[in-house]
Design an enzyme around this catalytic site. Structure first.
Site, PDB file in Angstrom:
ATOM      1  N   ASN A  12       0.837  -1.194   0.000  1.00  0.00           N
ATOM      2  CA  ASN A  12       0.000   0.000   0.000  1.00  0.00           C
ATOM      3  C   ASN A  12       0.874   1.248   0.000  1.00  0.00           C
ATOM      4  OD1 ASN A  12      -2.643   1.127  -0.071  1.00  0.00           O
ATOM      5  ND2 ASN A  12      -2.442   1.703   2.074  1.00  0.00           N
ATOM      6  N   ASP A  27      -9.649  -6.028   1.011  1.00  0.00           N
ATOM      7  CA  ASP A  27     -11.047  -5.906   1.404  1.00  0.00           C
ATOM      8  C   ASP A  27     -11.106  -5.294   2.800  1.00  0.00           C
ATOM      9  OD1 ASP A  27     -13.718  -6.082   1.957  1.00  0.00           O
ATOM     10  OD2 ASP A  27     -13.847  -8.272   1.805  1.00  0.00           O
ATOM     11  N   ASN A  69      -0.640   3.357   6.118  1.00  0.00           N
ATOM     12  CA  ASN A  69      -0.638   4.601   5.357  1.00  0.00           C
ATOM     13  C   ASN A  69       0.281   5.627   6.022  1.00  0.00           C
ATOM     14  OD1 ASN A  69      -1.997   5.337   2.878  1.00  0.00           O
ATOM     15  ND2 ASN A  69      -3.852   4.477   3.790  1.00  0.00           N
ATOM     16  N   ASP A  97      -5.016   9.397   5.714  1.00  0.00           N
ATOM     17  CA  ASP A  97      -4.474   8.640   4.580  1.00  0.00           C
ATOM     18  C   ASP A  97      -3.028   9.082   4.334  1.00  0.00           C
ATOM     19  OD1 ASP A  97      -4.249   7.142   2.144  1.00  0.00           O
ATOM     20  OD2 ASP A  97      -6.385   7.355   1.804  1.00  0.00           O
TER      21      ASP A  97
END
Length: 292
Positions: free
Chosen positions: A103, A121, A152, A204
Site C-alpha cells: 500500500n 477488502d 498509510n 491517509d
C-alpha cells in the site's frame, strides 16, 4: 487550486516529485497505471504496469522503485510506452497472502524504501498488514510494524530522525511517531502522534514540510490538514473531493502540493472525485530522496 487536465484516477495514490526530471509521478492502483506530469510543459502521460502498483519512489539508477501486489519491483518506463518490471524482493507467502498487496510507502532521507502491506477488502477488518524496509544491500527486512489494518501516512521529519505512520482504516484512524535511527534505518519508541477517531475523515497519505509539520489527507473528510510537530492542528484546506489520498510537495521551489484522490463511484459524489490537484498552500516542502 488547479485541476490537472485530462487525468482521472479510480484510486490515485503515491505522488512523488522527481527533481532531476522536473516532474511528478503517481499511480492509479486498480487501473495499473503510473502517471507522469511534466511541470514545465504541463504534459501528462501514463504507462500500464503488469500488476497493481500502490507506492513509488524515483530510483537513483533511473526508473522507479514500487510496492506492488507480489513484492517490491524496479520499473523502467520507456519512451515507447512499454515497461520493464523486475521483481527485487517479496515477503514470505505467509505475510503477503491472497487478497493482499503493498500500500503506502516512500524513501527515508537516506534513500531506504519503506512500504507496508494491507488486506484489500477493508470491510473484512483483517489486521494482517506489516511495514517493511527495502535496501539493495540488505534486501527486504523483517516486519518492523505488524498488525495493521490499512497502513498509510509514511513520512519523515526534516532531519530524518522521526518517522510517521498511520492506519487509515475506519476502525483505527491513528497516526504514530517513532524515533528513527538514521545510521541503521530503524524506528523505535512508538508513540501516538494523533488519535483521530472522533474527527471527520481518516488519516491517509501524508507529507512533511520544511517546518516539520505533517500534512495529512483526511480521506472521507474532503480536507488537507497540517499538524505541527507537537500534534496541533494549525491549518485546514477544503478540497473539491471527499476522498483525498496522498499529497507531495514539488515544483522548482518545492512550494506546490500535488494531491491525488479516489473516485468512490457512487452517485452524487461531489466535486471532482478522482481528480489530481495542484495548489500552493503557503509552505515549502522537502526534497524527496532517490532510492539508493
Amino acid at each position: 487550486m488547479e485541476k490537472v487536465s485530462g487525468v482521472h484516477c479510480k484510486t490515485g495514490e503515491s505522488p512523488t516529485w522527481h527533481a532531476g526530471e522536473g516532474a511528478w509521478y503517481w499511480v492509479d492502483i486498480p487501473a495499473r497505471r503510473v502517471w507522469r506530469l511534466d511541470c514545465a510543459s504541463g504534459a501528462t502521460r501514463y504507462w500500464q504496469v503488469p500488476e497493481m502498483a500502490a507506492c513509488i519512489s524515483p530510483a537513483a539508477r533511473g526508473g522507479l522503485i514500487a510496492g506492488m501486489e507480489s513484492g517490491i519491483f524496479h520499473l523502467a518506463l520507456h519512451e515507447d510506452g512499454s515497461v520493464s518490471a523486475e521483481r527485487l524482493a517479496a515477503p514470505p507467502a505467509s505475510e503477503l497472502g491472497e487478497g493482499m498487496r503493498f500500500n503506502d510507502g516512500r524513501c527515508d532521507r537516506q534513500g531506504r524504501f519503506w512500504a507496508g502491506t494491507m488486506f484489500m477488502d477493508m470491510a473484512a477488518e483483517r489486521a494482517v498488514g506489516n511495514l517493511y524496509r527495502f535496501t539493495t544491500g540488505e534486501g527486504l527486512s523483517r516486519p518492523f510494524v505488524t498488525g495493521m489494518l490499512t497502513q498509510n501516512g509514511t513520512a519523515f521529519s526534516p532531519r530524518g530522525d522521526v518517522m510517521y505512520l498511520s492506519d487509515s482504516h475506519p476502525q483505527r484512524r491513528m497516526v504514530w511517531a517513532f524515533d528513527y535511527d538514521i545510521a541503521s534505518g530503524s524506528p523505535h519508541n512508538k508513540r501516538v502522534f494523533l488519535d483521530l477517531g472522533a474527527q471527520k475523515g481518516r488519516p491517509d497519505g501524508a507529507a512533511v514540510d520544511a517546518d516539520g509539520c505533517y500534512w495529512s489527507c483526511a480521506n472521507d473528510g474532503g480536507l488537507l490538514q497540517r499538524y505541527t510537530p507537537a500534534g496541533v492542528l494549525d491549518r485546514e484546506i477544503a478540497l473539491p473531493f471527499a476522498k483525498p489520498s496522498m499529497c507531495s510537495f514539488g515544483g522548482p521551489d518545492l512550494s506546490t502540493l500535488l494531491v491525488t484522490s479516489i473516485d468512490p463511484g457512487t452517485a452524487g459524489a461531489h466535486g471532482w472525485p478522482g481528480a489530481v490537484l495542484l495548489l500552493r498552500p503557503g509552505a515549502q516542502g522537502l526534497p524527496e530522496a532517490l532510492f539508493a
